[in-house]
Design a protein around this motif. Structure first.
Motif, PDB file in Angstrom:
ATOM      1  N   PRO A 123       0.809  -1.217   0.000  1.00 35.03           N
ATOM      2  CA  PRO A 123       0.000   0.000   0.000  1.00 35.03           C
ATOM      3  C   PRO A 123       0.845   1.271   0.000  1.00 35.03           C
ATOM      4  CG  PRO A 123      -0.926  -1.591   1.532  1.00 35.03           C
ATOM      5  CD  PRO A 123       0.397  -2.145   1.078  1.00 35.03           C
ATOM      6  N   GLU A 124       1.978   1.223   0.698  1.00 39.57           N
ATOM      7  CA  GLU A 124       2.853   2.391   0.745  1.00 39.57           C
ATOM      8  C   GLU A 124       3.460   2.681  -0.629  1.00 39.57           C
ATOM      9  OE1 GLU A 124       2.177   0.719   4.620  1.00 39.57           O
ATOM     10  OE2 GLU A 124       3.092  -0.187   2.860  1.00 39.57           O
ATOM     11  N   SER A 125       3.890   1.624  -1.311  1.00 39.99           N
ATOM     12  CA  SER A 125       4.461   1.784  -2.646  1.00 39.99           C
ATOM     13  C   SER A 125       3.395   2.255  -3.642  1.00 39.99           C
ATOM     14  CB  SER A 125       5.068   0.462  -3.117  1.00 39.99           C
ATOM     15  OG  SER A 125       5.658   0.601  -4.379  1.00 39.99           O
ATOM     16  N   LEU A 126       2.171   1.722  -3.507  1.00 37.05           N
ATOM     17  CA  LEU A 126       1.070   2.156  -4.369  1.00 37.05           C
ATOM     18  C   LEU A 126       0.768   3.634  -4.161  1.00 37.05           C
ATOM     19  CD1 LEU A 126      -1.359  -0.883  -3.950  1.00 37.05           C
ATOM     20  CD2 LEU A 126      -0.116  -0.272  -6.021  1.00 37.05           C
ATOM     21  N   ALA A 127       0.815   4.074  -2.895  1.00 36.15           N
ATOM     22  CA  ALA A 127       0.553   5.483  -2.590  1.00 36.15           C
ATOM     23  C   ALA A 127       1.635   6.377  -3.182  1.00 36.15           C
ATOM     24  CB  ALA A 127       0.461   5.681  -1.078  1.00 36.15           C
ATOM     25  N   ALA A 128       2.896   5.962  -3.058  1.00 33.77           N
ATOM     26  CA  ALA A 128       3.999   6.743  -3.619  1.00 33.77           C
ATOM     27  C   ALA A 128       3.871   6.849  -5.143  1.00 33.77           C
ATOM     28  CB  ALA A 128       5.337   6.121  -3.235  1.00 33.77           C
ATOM     29  N   SER A 241       6.881   9.424   7.303  1.00 35.57           N
ATOM     30  CA  SER A 241       6.335   8.070   7.162  1.00 35.57           C
ATOM     31  C   SER A 241       7.053   7.322   6.045  1.00 35.57           C
ATOM     32  CB  SER A 241       4.840   8.163   6.821  1.00 35.57           C
ATOM     33  OG  SER A 241       4.661   8.845   5.589  1.00 35.57           O
ATOM     34  N   LYS A 242       6.717   6.041   5.876  1.00 35.20           N
ATOM     35  CA  LYS A 242       7.280   5.249   4.780  1.00 35.20           C
ATOM     36  C   LYS A 242       6.915   5.867   3.432  1.00 35.20           C
ATOM     37  CE  LYS A 242       7.133   0.843   7.289  1.00 35.20           C
ATOM     38  NZ  LYS A 242       6.464  -0.476   7.365  1.00 35.20           N
ATOM     39  N   ILE A 243       5.689   6.380   3.349  1.00 31.15           N
ATOM     40  CA  ILE A 243       5.258   6.997   2.090  1.00 31.15           C
ATOM     41  C   ILE A 243       6.045   8.267   1.836  1.00 31.15           C
ATOM     42  CG2 ILE A 243       3.310   8.017   0.858  1.00 31.15           C
ATOM     43  CD1 ILE A 243       1.476   6.184   2.453  1.00 31.15           C
ATOM     44  N   GLY A 244       6.261   9.069   2.899  1.00 33.67           N
ATOM     45  CA  GLY A 244       7.062  10.284   2.751  1.00 33.67           C
ATOM     46  C   GLY A 244       8.466   9.982   2.284  1.00 33.67           C
ATOM     47  N   TYR A 245       9.058   8.945   2.854  1.00 33.46           N
ATOM     48  CA  TYR A 245      10.418   8.531   2.476  1.00 33.46           C
ATOM     49  C   TYR A 245      10.464   8.091   1.017  1.00 33.46           C
ATOM     50  CZ  TYR A 245      14.745   5.766   2.466  1.00 33.46           C
ATOM     51  OH  TYR A 245      15.980   5.249   2.164  1.00 33.46           O
ATOM     52  N   LYS A 246       9.536   7.190   0.635  1.00 38.13           N
ATOM     53  CA  LYS A 246       9.523   6.668  -0.731  1.00 38.13           C
ATOM     54  C   LYS A 246       9.252   7.775  -1.748  1.00 38.13           C
ATOM     55  CE  LYS A 246       7.765   2.069   0.593  1.00 38.13           C
ATOM     56  NZ  LYS A 246       8.924   1.271   0.200  1.00 38.13           N
ATOM     57  N   THR A 247       8.313   8.656  -1.405  1.00 35.08           N
ATOM     58  CA  THR A 247       7.966   9.745  -2.314  1.00 35.08           C
ATOM     59  C   THR A 247       9.152  10.682  -2.525  1.00 35.08           C
ATOM     60  OG1 THR A 247       5.635   9.644  -1.660  1.00 35.08           O
ATOM     61  CG2 THR A 247       6.406  11.689  -2.682  1.00 35.08           C
ATOM     62  N   ALA A 248       9.788  11.087  -1.427  1.00 36.25           N
ATOM     63  CA  ALA A 248      10.933  12.004  -1.518  1.00 36.25           C
ATOM     64  C   ALA A 248      12.068  11.373  -2.320  1.00 36.25           C
ATOM     65  CB  ALA A 248      11.407  12.373  -0.114  1.00 36.25           C
ATOM     66  N   ARG A 249      12.344  10.117  -2.067  1.00 35.19           N
ATOM     67  CA  ARG A 249      13.444   9.435  -2.773  1.00 35.19           C
ATOM     68  C   ARG A 249      13.174   9.340  -4.273  1.00 35.19           C
ATOM     69  NH1 ARG A 249      13.893   3.302  -1.411  1.00 35.19           N
ATOM     70  NH2 ARG A 249      12.084   3.353  -2.802  1.00 35.19           N
ATOM     71  N   GLU A 250      11.967   8.919  -4.642  1.00 37.26           N
ATOM     72  CA  GLU A 250      11.665   8.718  -6.057  1.00 37.26           C
ATOM     73  C   GLU A 250      11.581  10.042  -6.826  1.00 37.26           C
ATOM     74  OE1 GLU A 250       8.233   6.186  -6.249  1.00 37.26           O
ATOM     75  OE2 GLU A 250       9.196   4.626  -5.044  1.00 37.26           O
ATOM     76  N   VAL A 258      13.496  18.499  -3.664  1.00 34.41           N
ATOM     77  CA  VAL A 258      12.567  18.056  -2.625  1.00 34.41           C
ATOM     78  C   VAL A 258      13.029  18.522  -1.251  1.00 34.41           C
ATOM     79  CG1 VAL A 258      11.436  16.074  -1.539  1.00 34.41           C
ATOM     80  CG2 VAL A 258      11.996  16.000  -3.980  1.00 34.41           C
ATOM     81  N   LYS A 259      12.082  19.110  -0.508  1.00 33.93           N
ATOM     82  CA  LYS A 259      12.290  19.412   0.906  1.00 33.93           C
ATOM     83  C   LYS A 259      11.361  18.500   1.712  1.00 33.93           C
ATOM     84  CE  LYS A 259      13.654  24.268   0.432  1.00 33.93           C
ATOM     85  NZ  LYS A 259      13.376  25.671   0.841  1.00 33.93           N
ATOM     86  N   LEU A 260      11.929  17.747   2.644  1.00 37.04           N
ATOM     87  CA  LEU A 260      11.154  16.782   3.425  1.00 37.04           C
ATOM     88  C   LEU A 260      11.181  17.166   4.898  1.00 37.04           C
ATOM     89  CD1 LEU A 260       9.655  14.065   3.820  1.00 37.04           C
ATOM     90  CD2 LEU A 260      11.903  12.946   3.879  1.00 37.04           C
ATOM     91  N   PHE A 261      10.005  17.449   5.463  1.00 36.69           N
ATOM     92  CA  PHE A 261       9.887  17.754   6.887  1.00 36.69           C
ATOM     93  C   PHE A 261       9.663  16.475   7.685  1.00 36.69           C
ATOM     94  CE2 PHE A 261       8.959  22.105   5.498  1.00 36.69           C
ATOM     95  CZ  PHE A 261       9.638  22.837   6.468  1.00 36.69           C
ATOM     96  N   ASP A 273      20.785  10.769   6.034  1.00 40.00           N
ATOM     97  CA  ASP A 273      21.876   9.884   5.617  1.00 40.00           C
ATOM     98  C   ASP A 273      21.475   9.054   4.398  1.00 40.00           C
ATOM     99  OD1 ASP A 273      23.551  10.761   7.630  1.00 40.00           O
ATOM    100  OD2 ASP A 273      22.965   9.179   9.028  1.00 40.00           O
ATOM    101  N   ASP A 274      20.210   8.598   4.370  1.00 41.36           N
ATOM    102  CA  ASP A 274      19.749   7.707   3.306  1.00 41.36           C
ATOM    103  C   ASP A 274      19.361   8.449   2.028  1.00 41.36           C
ATOM    104  OD1 ASP A 274      20.097   5.590   5.005  1.00 41.36           O
ATOM    105  OD2 ASP A 274      17.986   5.426   5.576  1.00 41.36           O
ATOM    106  N   LEU A 275      19.035   9.747   2.148  1.00 39.60           N
ATOM    107  CA  LEU A 275      18.521  10.512   1.006  1.00 39.60           C
ATOM    108  C   LEU A 275      19.417  11.719   0.724  1.00 39.60           C
ATOM    109  CD1 LEU A 275      14.750  10.508   2.090  1.00 39.60           C
ATOM    110  CD2 LEU A 275      15.817   8.985   0.418  1.00 39.60           C
ATOM    111  N   PRO A 276      20.590  11.482   0.141  1.00 47.15           N
ATOM    112  CA  PRO A 276      21.538  12.582  -0.082  1.00 47.15           C
ATOM    113  C   PRO A 276      21.026  13.648  -1.051  1.00 47.15           C
ATOM    114  CG  PRO A 276      22.272  10.583  -1.200  1.00 47.15           C
ATOM    115  CD  PRO A 276      21.127  10.180  -0.320  1.00 47.15           C
ATOM    116  N   LYS A 277      20.061  13.300  -1.919  1.00 44.90           N
ATOM    117  CA  LYS A 277      19.542  14.257  -2.891  1.00 44.90           C
ATOM    118  C   LYS A 277      18.350  15.047  -2.366  1.00 44.90           C
ATOM    119  CE  LYS A 277      20.949  11.456  -6.879  1.00 44.90           C
ATOM    120  NZ  LYS A 277      20.467  10.763  -8.110  1.00 44.90           N
TER     121      LYS A 277
END
Length: 449
Positions: A123-128, A241-250, A258-261, A273-277
């Motif tokens: 569901p998280e991947s589908l949401a992203a 959240s997992k969706i926030g992480y996946k969305t920001a990364r992709e 991308v700015k992620l709060f 550390d995981d999302l250098p971009k």
């Protein structure tokens, strides 16, 4: 159809509710007494308390007679194990909810079907993915793609700037004969019923209209409705959240700024550390002053995917007040859907609905390739593959005994999407996109068996 669902959490309960409305025989398994008690008193289903990885529990649920076994507990390991056991014990088809999206990307290589899992969903991947598609078609309220965009669904609200407001569908077709889109569903402002448009249906200001377009039809639709499909370059994401992480990364991987709060300090450092971009910011994204400091007014889109639906809604409203054109909110409470759209939030994402859409095609008759429910509409959009034995095969659309409350939106032939009108002849192997009100789905399915 006998269906067993393991997991009475948000996704499992929602699936059980939707499937019970379809008069399916549902058995719900969970170890949590309270979750089962709520489901037992609110739904017309059978509930069993126990571990879905227990052979005895699965036998008690008569898994050997089940046509579909769905494992959607919070534990990925439990879901995989339960599906393997269910298949070994005789279930026809199994679906497992997973969190590790690598499993989906490498499903064939890892051979999940060999040991009993027919389908994997996240569901998280589908949401992203839904968020990414919504940004890609930024001018539309709702979007969906068939066969990598050969045909697209586009939903929008008609303003007075739309050139065909006040005209019938037939009149609009004569004025714009080269149009590469067709309306398939309309909901009037303030009304509850969904209209499947016909030639004499009049477009009105404030209508929520769903169109099917060809690959290039979206641009035409934008021009004729006064919309602008803007390039998305700067995006602000709220939610660790997992969706926030996946969305920001992709999004970052596609070159978007991308700015992620992230409110949790430790998680913010991990994400950084995981999302250098991605520019990861530790702070409360609900703080208006902080949003202003980070130049929210310069954002092309604002995405709120935190754990709290109310916070996501309010944050999007703040973004709208700062004139951010595209807002997307993760809303888990289904009752908020209509409210959120009425106050102007652009796109709503619901994990439970996305998971249900992904699973529903397995209970539909005929060769259903893909399907989605239309938000706030009593209708489904289905993609069928035409077989030689299908009643629709080798017939012209105008000659079909098609239900009045359903419509063919388009056909994909040899990978190319086409708007199919009355003189179009359906062939074996065609992928046909149909919009149908719920009461007509069984009639539509018969044509594709």
């Amino acid at each position: 159809m006998k269906i067993i669902i393991a997991g009475a959490g948000e996704v499992g309960f929602h699936l059980a509710k939707l499937l019970s409305y379809e008069s399916q025989e549902i058995t719900l398994i969970d170890i949590d007494k309270d979750s089962l008690a709520y489901a037992d008193t609110h739904l017309d289903i059978k509930v069993i308390r126990g571990d879905a990885t227990s052979r005895a529990i699965l036998k008690d649920a008569r898994v050997e007679d089940s046509e579909l076994f769905i494992a959607v507990t919070a534990s990925e390991t439990t879901n995989i194990t339960a599906c393997v056991l269910a298949k070994q014990l005789g279930s026809d088809k199994t679906i497992a909810r997973i969190t590790n999206t690598e499993f989906i990307r490498h499903k064939d290589e890892l051979g999940f079907t060999k040991f009993g899992i027919d389908e994997l969903i996240s569901p998280e991947s589908l949401a992203a993915s839904e968020i990414e598609l919504s940004l890609k078609q930024s001018s539309f309220k709702d979007a969906y793609e068939f066969e990598d965009g050969a045909l697209k669904m586009a939903g929008l609200v008609l303003s007075s700037e739309a050139l065909f407001v006040g005209k019938t569908v037939k009149e609009a077709a004569k004025i714009f004969p080269e149009i590469h889109f067709v309306p398939i569903a309309i909901q009037r402002f303030g009304a509850q019923n969904t209209i499947i448009p016909r030639g004499d249906t009049v477009f009105q200001k404030g209508d929520t209209v769903v169109f099917i377009t060809t690959e290039d039809g979206g641009e035409e639709l934008c021009r004729l409705t006064g919309k602008a499909n803007r390039d998305i370059k700067n995006v602000m994401v709220l939610g660790g959240s997992k969706i926030g992480y996946k969305t920001a990364r992709e999004l970052a991987e596609k070159g978007i700024n991308v700015k992620l709060f992230v409110e949790n300090k430790e998680r913010a450092f991990d994400f950084a550390d995981d999302l250098p971009k991605v520019l990861v910011l530790h702070g409360d994204g609900k703080n208006v002053d902080l949003l202003d400091e980070e130049n929210i007014c310069d954002m092309d889109a604002f995405i709120a995917v935190g754990e709290n639906s109310e916070t996501n809604i309010m944050s999007c409203l703040v973004a709208k007040s700062k004139e951010v054109k595209k807002t997307i909110a993760l809303v888990e409470n289904m009752d908020y859907f209509e409210l959120s759209q009425s106050v102007g939030i652009g796109t709503l994402i619901n994990k439970k609905l996305l998971a249900a859409n992904n699973i529903f095609r397995y209970i539909r008759k005929g060769e259903v390739v893909a399907m989605t429910k239309l938000n706030n509409m009593n209708a489904e959009l289905l993609e069928f593959e035409v077989k030689a034995s299908s009643a629709i095969c080798n017939k012209y659309i105008k000659k079909l005994d098609f239900p009045r409350s359903a419509i063919i939106g388009g056909v994909i032939r040899d990978g190319i999407g086409q708007i199919a009108l009355g003189d179009f002849k359906i062939r074996e192997g065609d992928l046909v996109v149909v919009c149908s009100l719920l009461q007509s789905i069984k009639g539509v399915e018969k044509l594709f068996r």
